[in-house]
Scaffold this motif. Structure first.
Motif, PDB file in Angstrom:
ATOM      1  N   MET A  68       0.803  -1.224   0.000  1.00 24.05           N
ATOM      2  CA  MET A  68       0.000   0.000   0.000  1.00 24.05           C
ATOM      3  C   MET A  68       0.835   1.274   0.000  1.00 24.05           C
ATOM      4  O   MET A  68       0.290   2.369   0.041  1.00 24.05           O
ATOM      5  CB  MET A  68      -0.932   0.001   1.205  1.00 24.05           C
ATOM      6  CG  MET A  68      -0.229   0.029   2.540  1.00 24.05           C
ATOM      7  SD  MET A  68      -1.406   0.147   3.911  1.00 24.05           S
ATOM      8  CE  MET A  68      -1.749  -1.578   4.246  1.00 24.05           C
ATOM      9  N   GLY A  69       2.163   1.168  -0.020  1.00 18.82           N
ATOM     10  CA  GLY A  69       3.001   2.362   0.068  1.00 18.82           C
ATOM     11  C   GLY A  69       3.716   2.405   1.395  1.00 18.82           C
ATOM     12  O   GLY A  69       3.512   1.536   2.240  1.00 18.82           O
ATOM     13  N   GLY A  70       4.569   3.417   1.576  1.00 18.45           N
ATOM     14  CA  GLY A  70       5.306   3.534   2.824  1.00 18.45           C
ATOM     15  C   GLY A  70       6.480   2.573   2.894  1.00 18.45           C
ATOM     16  O   GLY A  70       6.923   2.040   1.879  1.00 18.45           O
ATOM     17  N   PRO A  71       6.984   2.335   4.097  1.00 17.14           N
ATOM     18  CA  PRO A  71       8.224   1.562   4.255  1.00 17.14           C
ATOM     19  C   PRO A  71       8.123   0.144   3.696  1.00 17.14           C
ATOM     20  O   PRO A  71       9.096  -0.375   3.150  1.00 17.14           O
ATOM     21  CB  PRO A  71       8.419   1.523   5.780  1.00 17.14           C
ATOM     22  CG  PRO A  71       7.579   2.614   6.323  1.00 17.14           C
ATOM     23  CD  PRO A  71       6.457   2.824   5.370  1.00 17.14           C
ATOM     24  N   SER A  91       2.460  11.080   7.515  1.00 25.46           N
ATOM     25  CA  SER A  91       3.580  10.209   7.147  1.00 25.46           C
ATOM     26  C   SER A  91       3.026   8.880   6.660  1.00 25.46           C
ATOM     27  O   SER A  91       2.052   8.359   7.219  1.00 25.46           O
ATOM     28  CB  SER A  91       4.477   9.980   8.365  1.00 25.46           C
ATOM     29  OG  SER A  91       5.307   8.856   8.152  1.00 25.46           O
ATOM     30  N   LEU A  92       3.686   8.316   5.641  1.00 24.77           N
ATOM     31  CA  LEU A  92       3.225   7.023   5.104  1.00 24.77           C
ATOM     32  C   LEU A  92       3.452   5.885   6.098  1.00 24.77           C
ATOM     33  O   LEU A  92       2.946   4.783   5.902  1.00 24.77           O
ATOM     34  CB  LEU A  92       3.934   6.730   3.770  1.00 24.77           C
ATOM     35  CG  LEU A  92       3.647   7.716   2.641  1.00 24.77           C
ATOM     36  CD1 LEU A  92       4.395   7.309   1.373  1.00 24.77           C
ATOM     37  CD2 LEU A  92       2.148   7.798   2.359  1.00 24.77           C
ATOM     38  N   GLU A  93       4.189   6.148   7.162  1.00 17.57           N
ATOM     39  CA  GLU A  93       4.391   5.108   8.179  1.00 17.57           C
ATOM     40  C   GLU A  93       3.083   4.761   8.892  1.00 17.57           C
ATOM     41  O   GLU A  93       3.012   3.739   9.573  1.00 17.57           O
ATOM     42  CB  GLU A  93       5.430   5.565   9.191  1.00 17.57           C
ATOM     43  CG  GLU A  93       6.793   5.718   8.550  1.00 17.57           C
ATOM     44  CD  GLU A  93       7.919   5.697   9.544  1.00 17.57           C
ATOM     45  OE1 GLU A  93       7.666   5.375  10.711  1.00 17.57           O
ATOM     46  OE2 GLU A  93       9.052   5.994   9.143  1.00 17.57           O
ATOM     47  N   LEU A 117       0.152   4.323   7.334  1.00 14.20           N
ATOM     48  CA  LEU A 117      -0.820   3.688   6.429  1.00 14.20           C
ATOM     49  C   LEU A 117      -1.426   2.420   7.043  1.00 14.20           C
ATOM     50  O   LEU A 117      -2.629   2.169   6.916  1.00 14.20           O
ATOM     51  CB  LEU A 117      -0.137   3.330   5.101  1.00 14.20           C
ATOM     52  CG  LEU A 117       0.025   4.466   4.087  1.00 14.20           C
ATOM     53  CD1 LEU A 117       0.932   4.013   2.948  1.00 14.20           C
ATOM     54  CD2 LEU A 117      -1.328   4.905   3.538  1.00 14.20           C
ATOM     55  N   SER A 136      -6.152   3.976   0.944  1.00 12.80           N
ATOM     56  CA  SER A 136      -4.686   4.016   0.909  1.00 12.80           C
ATOM     57  C   SER A 136      -4.200   4.947  -0.208  1.00 12.80           C
ATOM     58  O   SER A 136      -3.219   5.671  -0.034  1.00 12.80           O
ATOM     59  CB  SER A 136      -4.104   2.607   0.743  1.00 12.80           C
ATOM     60  OG  SER A 136      -4.247   2.142  -0.583  1.00 12.80           O
ATOM     61  N   ASN A 160      -2.070   8.276   0.691  1.00 15.16           N
ATOM     62  CA  ASN A 160      -0.791   8.486   0.004  1.00 15.16           C
ATOM     63  C   ASN A 160      -0.757   9.862  -0.644  1.00 15.16           C
ATOM     64  O   ASN A 160       0.225  10.603  -0.541  1.00 15.16           O
ATOM     65  CB  ASN A 160      -0.596   7.423  -1.091  1.00 15.16           C
ATOM     66  CG  ASN A 160       0.204   6.212  -0.636  1.00 15.16           C
ATOM     67  OD1 ASN A 160       1.395   6.317  -0.398  1.00 15.16           O
ATOM     68  ND2 ASN A 160      -0.436   5.067  -0.516  1.00 15.16           N
TER      69      ASN A 160
END
Lengths: 113, 140
Positions: free
Chosen positions: A21-24, B16-18, B20, B49, B53
């Motif tokens: 889904m994105g992110g780390p 932040s994408l952290e 999600l 999502s 994003n």
């Protein structure tokens, strides 16, 4: 998302699990793919069996790997595309871009044909 | 990493994408409570999502001093989700068509198109503090 990788018959098999889904987590897939590409590996199979779903970030990573490899005489193929991911490929008209197989073994075998 | 703030059916996280996964877990839990089937949960979760994003990366320009909030409700047969950020918003009609030959193999630019395909409606509104995006999907 978790990611495992292995090499079988000269083919790198990447096995993401969960949701892309994105992110780390997504960076992990991107970085691992490009780590192998930089090692001059040319044959890849992404096994989607355990991917619950992915969004455009996941699609983007796979497309990026696909086009990078295609430009250097490599190939990236898909195996075990789930119904949900298949519908995303159809929506985005990418279903005709990727070679997709019902199993990892079939995908690996196809590199010899 | 700061903890998300949850108030009823709303989750607020630093931009932040952290976060999600926190948002996805929250949304899925509520959708299961609504009795939503797995396929619709996936469609809605994918759409959320995509928009989060977008809010983090484009709306809030990855500034963790800003926040993204996601609210979920059920009105009649519709699941209604509101995503808010502190950005300037966008016009969904002005986004390039990812199906165009020139765009087909680009590695980005599909997010809003996917949301419009999976959800019944997408609405973008300017607010006093930023942008509010409302998506709806009828569930059985």
């Amino acid at each position: 998302m978790k990611l495992t990788e292995r090499e079988q018959d000269g083919v790198i098999v990447l096995e993401p699990k969960g949701k892309i889904m994105g992110g780390p987590d997504a960076s992990l897939l991107h970085d691992k793919l490009y780590e192998f590409i930089e090692q001059d590996k040319k044959k890849f199979v992404v096994d989607l069996k355990d991917v619950e779903w992915m969004n455009s970030t996941g699609l983007g990573i796979i497309i990026s790997g696909f086009t990078t490899l295609r430009n250097s005489d490599g190939k990236l193929k898909l195996a075990n595309v789930t119904e949900k991911i298949q519908s995303l490929l159809v929506i985005t008209k990418l279903q005709g871009v990727f070679e997709a197989f019902d199993s990892v073994d079939e995908a690996i075998q196809s590199f010899n044909e | 990493m700061k903890e998300p703030v949850i108030k009823g059916n709303t989750i607020i996280v630093p931009s932040s994408l952290e976060y999600l996964t926190n948002i996805d877990d929250f949304i899925e839990g509520i959708l299961r409570g609504f009795g939503t089937d797995d396929s619709a949960i996936a469609d809605i979760a994918i759409s959320v999502s995509e928009l989060v994003n977008n809010s983090v990366s484009h709306g809030n320009k990855a500034s963790e001093d800003k926040t993204v909030s996601v609210s979920i409700d059920k009105k009649g047969s519709d699941v209604v989700i509101v995503i808010e950020d502190q950005g300037d918003g966008f016009d969904p009609e002005e986004i390039s068509n990812p199906l165009d030959e020139a765009n087909l193999l680009k590695d980005s630019g599909r997010g809003i198109f996917i949301v419009k395909s999976l959800m019944d409606s997408l609405e973008v509104n300017k607010t006093e503090t930023g942008t509010s995006i409302i998506i709806k999907k009828a569930i059985a």
